[in-house]
Design a protein around this motif. Structure first.
Motif, PDB file in Angstrom:
ATOM      1  N   PHE A  69      46.560  42.448  41.008  1.00 36.80           N
ATOM      2  CA  PHE A  69      47.485  41.757  40.103  1.00 36.80           C
ATOM      3  C   PHE A  69      46.727  40.762  39.231  1.00 36.80           C
ATOM      4  O   PHE A  69      46.974  40.655  38.027  1.00 36.80           O
ATOM      5  CB  PHE A  69      48.572  41.043  40.901  1.00 36.80           C
ATOM      6  CG  PHE A  69      49.718  40.556  40.061  1.00 36.80           C
ATOM      7  CD1 PHE A  69      50.712  41.427  39.650  1.00 36.80           C
ATOM      8  CD2 PHE A  69      49.804  39.231  39.662  1.00 36.80           C
ATOM      9  CE1 PHE A  69      51.769  40.989  38.845  1.00 36.80           C
ATOM     10  CE2 PHE A  69      50.848  38.782  38.876  1.00 36.80           C
ATOM     11  CZ  PHE A  69      51.838  39.666  38.469  1.00 36.80           C
ATOM     12  N   LEU A  70      45.792  40.037  39.823  1.00 39.79           N
ATOM     13  CA  LEU A  70      44.983  39.101  39.044  1.00 39.79           C
ATOM     14  C   LEU A  70      44.132  39.844  38.016  1.00 39.79           C
ATOM     15  O   LEU A  70      43.963  39.380  36.879  1.00 39.79           O
ATOM     16  CB  LEU A  70      44.084  38.284  39.974  1.00 39.79           C
ATOM     17  CG  LEU A  70      44.786  37.262  40.870  1.00 39.79           C
ATOM     18  CD1 LEU A  70      43.811  36.728  41.919  1.00 39.79           C
ATOM     19  CD2 LEU A  70      45.362  36.117  40.048  1.00 39.79           C
TER      20      LEU A  70
ATOM     21  N   LYS B  40      44.817  35.343  32.229  1.00 41.24           N
ATOM     22  CA  LYS B  40      46.132  34.711  32.135  1.00 41.24           C
ATOM     23  C   LYS B  40      46.431  33.978  33.437  1.00 41.24           C
ATOM     24  O   LYS B  40      45.992  34.383  34.514  1.00 41.24           O
ATOM     25  CB  LYS B  40      47.226  35.762  31.903  1.00 41.24           C
ATOM     26  CG  LYS B  40      47.060  36.577  30.634  1.00 41.24           C
ATOM     27  CD  LYS B  40      48.182  37.603  30.542  1.00 41.24           C
ATOM     28  CE  LYS B  40      47.996  38.511  29.346  1.00 41.24           C
ATOM     29  NZ  LYS B  40      49.060  39.549  29.272  1.00 41.24           N
ATOM     30  N   ILE B  41      47.215  32.917  33.342  1.00 41.39           N
ATOM     31  CA  ILE B  41      47.617  32.187  34.535  1.00 41.39           C
ATOM     32  C   ILE B  41      48.713  32.963  35.247  1.00 41.39           C
ATOM     33  O   ILE B  41      49.699  33.369  34.650  1.00 41.39           O
ATOM     34  CB  ILE B  41      48.106  30.769  34.182  1.00 41.39           C
ATOM     35  CG1 ILE B  41      46.954  29.944  33.611  1.00 41.39           C
ATOM     36  CG2 ILE B  41      48.686  30.078  35.412  1.00 41.39           C
ATOM     37  CD1 ILE B  41      47.360  28.581  33.089  1.00 41.39           C
ATOM     38  N   VAL B  42      48.508  33.189  36.547  1.00 43.17           N
ATOM     39  CA  VAL B  42      49.472  33.896  37.378  1.00 43.17           C
ATOM     40  C   VAL B  42      50.042  32.904  38.390  1.00 43.17           C
ATOM     41  O   VAL B  42      49.286  32.231  39.094  1.00 43.17           O
ATOM     42  CB  VAL B  42      48.786  35.062  38.131  1.00 43.17           C
ATOM     43  CG1 VAL B  42      49.734  35.684  39.140  1.00 43.17           C
ATOM     44  CG2 VAL B  42      48.300  36.119  37.141  1.00 43.17           C
ATOM     45  N   THR B  43      51.344  32.783  38.459  1.00 47.63           N
ATOM     46  CA  THR B  43      51.957  31.825  39.369  1.00 47.63           C
ATOM     47  C   THR B  43      52.029  32.387  40.786  1.00 47.63           C
ATOM     48  O   THR B  43      51.913  33.599  41.000  1.00 47.63           O
ATOM     49  CB  THR B  43      53.380  31.447  38.916  1.00 47.63           C
ATOM     50  OG1 THR B  43      54.237  32.602  39.055  1.00 47.63           O
ATOM     51  CG2 THR B  43      53.387  30.989  37.458  1.00 47.63           C
TER      52      THR B  43
ATOM     53  N   GLY C  41      49.160  27.753  38.707  1.00 44.21           N
ATOM     54  CA  GLY C  41      48.900  28.988  39.440  1.00 44.21           C
ATOM     55  C   GLY C  41      47.418  29.299  39.486  1.00 44.21           C
ATOM     56  O   GLY C  41      46.589  28.389  39.615  1.00 44.21           O
ATOM     57  N   TYR C  42      47.089  30.583  39.335  1.00 42.94           N
ATOM     58  CA  TYR C  42      45.706  31.045  39.460  1.00 42.94           C
ATOM     59  C   TYR C  42      45.326  31.870  38.241  1.00 42.94           C
ATOM     60  O   TYR C  42      46.153  32.467  37.578  1.00 42.94           O
ATOM     61  CB  TYR C  42      45.527  31.897  40.721  1.00 42.94           C
ATOM     62  CG  TYR C  42      45.999  31.218  41.980  1.00 42.94           C
ATOM     63  CD1 TYR C  42      45.182  30.339  42.681  1.00 42.94           C
ATOM     64  CD2 TYR C  42      47.281  31.461  42.473  1.00 42.94           C
ATOM     65  CE1 TYR C  42      45.624  29.726  43.832  1.00 42.94           C
ATOM     66  CE2 TYR C  42      47.725  30.832  43.629  1.00 42.94           C
ATOM     67  CZ  TYR C  42      46.896  29.960  44.301  1.00 42.94           C
ATOM     68  OH  TYR C  42      47.343  29.340  45.434  1.00 42.94           O
ATOM     69  N   ILE C  43      44.005  31.911  37.994  1.00 44.83           N
ATOM     70  CA  ILE C  43      43.503  32.736  36.887  1.00 44.83           C
ATOM     71  C   ILE C  43      42.190  33.375  37.322  1.00 44.83           C
ATOM     72  O   ILE C  43      41.336  32.724  37.921  1.00 44.83           O
ATOM     73  CB  ILE C  43      43.314  31.874  35.598  1.00 44.83           C
ATOM     74  CG1 ILE C  43      42.922  32.757  34.419  1.00 44.83           C
ATOM     75  CG2 ILE C  43      42.320  30.753  35.803  1.00 44.83           C
ATOM     76  CD1 ILE C  43      43.001  32.044  33.078  1.00 44.83           C
TER      77      ILE C  43
END
Length: 220
Positions: A159-160, A166-169, A216-218
């Protein structure tokens, strides 16, 4: 950055699509000539095509049939018609999805994202910063060292990777795991991300997954 080719004869819609896709992190290219579409596709080498059915020189479904003779590149058919016949024909010719005008921008972006997600999960291999990601084996290798991911770690990494840059929550990740029939709570998600980071660090990619506080994460 994924490259999307827009094959649409309506200049206003073409421009609108290009702006939407560019603002969403894609490289959007357009064509305004339709007599040599196949040659343009071969030259541009897009990762996905948005193909209008009603074109001035060649029917989009005819172009789709020609594409499918040589390539399995994802194609989303776009039409202003509401007839189910168009949808049935497009899917039978090998379209990956079908959307009618006026389209909902959010829905269109989600469908494109889902196609890329399926490509990652059904494809055997993909490269990431010089690493080979083997989805069928759930491994990541730098050519010398190979690390093996658990099922949930691979779902998170996939998914990442699909949303790289992009920032993923956390909610995005939890939803994606639920969509894959994997129950996981918030604490378990934290553990999976921590383990994934540690495994990437083993092959020299410490810091590949960055936390954006409160967002979130990137994947860098």
């Amino acid at each position: 950055m994924k490259k999307i080719l827009i094959i649409e004869d309506d200049e206003a819609i073409r421009s609108e699509l290009q702006k939407l896709l560019t603002n969403s992190g894609y490289e959007a290219q357009i064509t305004d000539t339709f007599s040599n579409v196949k040659e343009q596709i071969e030259k541009i080498k897009p990762d996905l095509i948005l193909l209008d059915i009603n074109l001035p020189e060649l029917n989009g479904e005819v172009i789709l049939k020609e594409i499918r003779k040589e390539s399995d590149i994802p194609v989303v058919m776009v039409t202003s018609r509401t007839s189910e016949v168009d949808e049935v024909l497009s899917m039978s010719y090998g379209a990956d999805d079908f959307i009618t005008k006026p389209y909902n921008p959010t829905v269109l972006l989600l469908r494109i994202q889902n196609i890329f997600k399926r490509m990652i999960r059904t494809g055997e291999r993909q490269m990431y910063n010089g690493l080979e990601v083997n989805f069928s084996k759930s491994t990541i290798s730098d050519g010398q060292t190979e690390i093996r991911l658990t099922k949930n770690e691979m779902i998170v990494f996939s998914f990442l990777l699909t949303n790289r840059g992009k920032i993923v929550t956390r909610d995005d990740l939890m939803t994606d795991l639920w969509n894959n029939d994997e129950y996981i709570n918030d604490n378990a998600l934290t553990v999976n991300i921590s383990r994934l980071r540690n495994k990437l660090a083993e092959i020299g990619y410490e810091g590949a997954i960055e936390t954006r506080k409160g967002q979130g994460y990137i994947l860098l």
